[in-house]
Design an enzyme around this catalytic site. Structure first.
Site, PDB file in Angstrom:
ATOM      1  CB  ILE A  61      -0.982  -0.004   1.194  1.00  0.00           C
ATOM      2  CG1 ILE A  61      -2.000   1.130   1.051  1.00  0.00           C
ATOM      3  CG2 ILE A  61      -0.248   0.123   2.523  1.00  0.00           C
ATOM      4  CD1 ILE A  61      -2.946   0.988  -0.097  1.00  0.00           C
ATOM      5  CB  SER A  65      10.105  -0.763   6.288  1.00  0.00           C
ATOM      6  OG  SER A  65       9.368  -1.906   5.926  1.00  0.00           O
ATOM      7  CE  LYS A  74      -8.376   0.058   4.024  1.00  0.00           C
ATOM      8  NZ  LYS A  74      -8.741  -1.368   4.022  1.00  0.00           N
ATOM      9  CG  ASP A 127      -7.783  -4.794   4.800  1.00  0.00           C
ATOM     10  OD1 ASP A 127      -7.142  -4.134   5.623  1.00  0.00           O
ATOM     11  OD2 ASP A 127      -7.576  -4.747   3.572  1.00  0.00           O
TER      12      ASP A 127
END
Length: 310
Positions: free
Chosen positions: A14, A36, A90, A168
């Site tokens: 994403i 990350s 989100k 999701d």
């Protein structure tokens, strides 16, 4: 004004597909670092943890958190405690309680906290909201069905407890619903289908009403192949409203309504910059509350196992 020094945390699909291009096209932001465990962004410093990044680069003004929701609270708390503004992909967290705690902390620190719901920024959503505010709504039917193997290949976190499973994508529909309805809706019953080898549902059938007793049904399924379905239809006194393609197309009684060409993630980053400039936060938990209610009220139905490769 100088650009906002932004860091991104969680450099996965994403982030690469949506966040990085949107940041690059927005002059209000300068991407200065990434954190990350598995991947970095070419041309900027990379760290394996947000804590190491914040310690090494105090000039960071804001962070975008793109890791799975199960891990987002600790990262957000670290950033807010360091007086950074925070963008939450989100869903904003794994539980309602932790997001409420983050909002309280952000308020105390004077940081902007943005619980982003990208589907609310689809091109036709505001037009649908305006239409529904002008008519009497009789019923609403949501059909949100897609192929998990296409959108989330080999992503085991979504099947774990807290990963939400079919919610999701389904929460995107709920984020639109809670934005366009003139009154609040309440879950009355739910059926959740869990593959016998997974901890999260693969399908859900939800039934809501509002204070006026309007029937609202939402069908979510992650097993659809071929053309994907992201539609919200409402029967109203002004005709049938169809909000299609995830909120990007609108028609009334089959007649197409002109909408803007707005793209979701660039609009999110414009909103984030505006919140920072105004010293405000935007933390709407209504979509996540509906998901929590579904797990509270939902009848659990065990179905055949699911494997990432058919």
């Amino acid at each position: 004004m100088s650009p906002i020094n932004l860091a991104i945390v969680g450099v996965g699909k994403i982030a690469r597909d949506q966040h990085l291009p949107s940041i690059a096209s927005n002059p209000d932001f300068r991407l200065v670092a990434a954190a990350s465990r598995h991947g970095g962004v070419e041309g900027i410093p990379h760290y394996t943890t947000i804590e190491a990044m914040l310690e090494a680069m105090p000039s960071i003004d804001a962070v975008s958190l793109c890791m799975p929701p199960q891990f987002r609270y600790d990262a957000a708390r670290a950033a807010i405690s360091a007086n950074k503004h925070v963008f939450l992909e989100k869903p904003p967290g794994a539980t309602l309680s932790e997001v409420v705690d983050l909002e309280t902390l952000a308020t105390s620190k004077g940081s902007s906290l943005f619980a982003s719901w990208h589907s609310r920024y689809a091109a036709a959503v505001e037009a649908a909201r305006s239409f529904l505010a002008s008519v009497e709504i009789q019923s609403v039917h949501i059909v949100w069905k897609e192929d998990v193997r296409h959108w989330h290949p080999n992503q085991e976190w979504i099947w774990q407890a807290g990963g939400l499973g079919v919610f999701d994508p389904g929460i995107n529909a709920l984020s639109i619903l809670t934005h366009i309805l003139p009154s609040a809706a309440f879950l009355r019953s739910a059926k959740l289908e869990f593959p016998e080898n997974r901890q999260a549902p693969i399908a859900a059938d939800l039934h809501f009403t509002d204070a006026a007793n309007i029937n609202i049904r939402a069908e979510f399924d992650w097993r659809q192949t071929g053309e994907q379905t992201w539609d919200i239809k409402a029967n109203t006194s002004g005709g049938e409203m169809a909000l299609a393609r995830g909120g990007s197309a609108l028609s009334i009684d089959g007649a197409a309504i002109f909408v803007s060409s707005q793209e979701e993630y660039p609009a999110l980053y414009r909103r984030f910059a505006d919140l920072i400039a105004k010293g405000e936060s935007d933390v709407d938990l209504a979509p996540l509350r509906h998901v929590a209610d579904a797990f509270l009220l939902g009848e659990r139905i065990v179905v055949e196992p699911f494997y990432d490769r058919a």
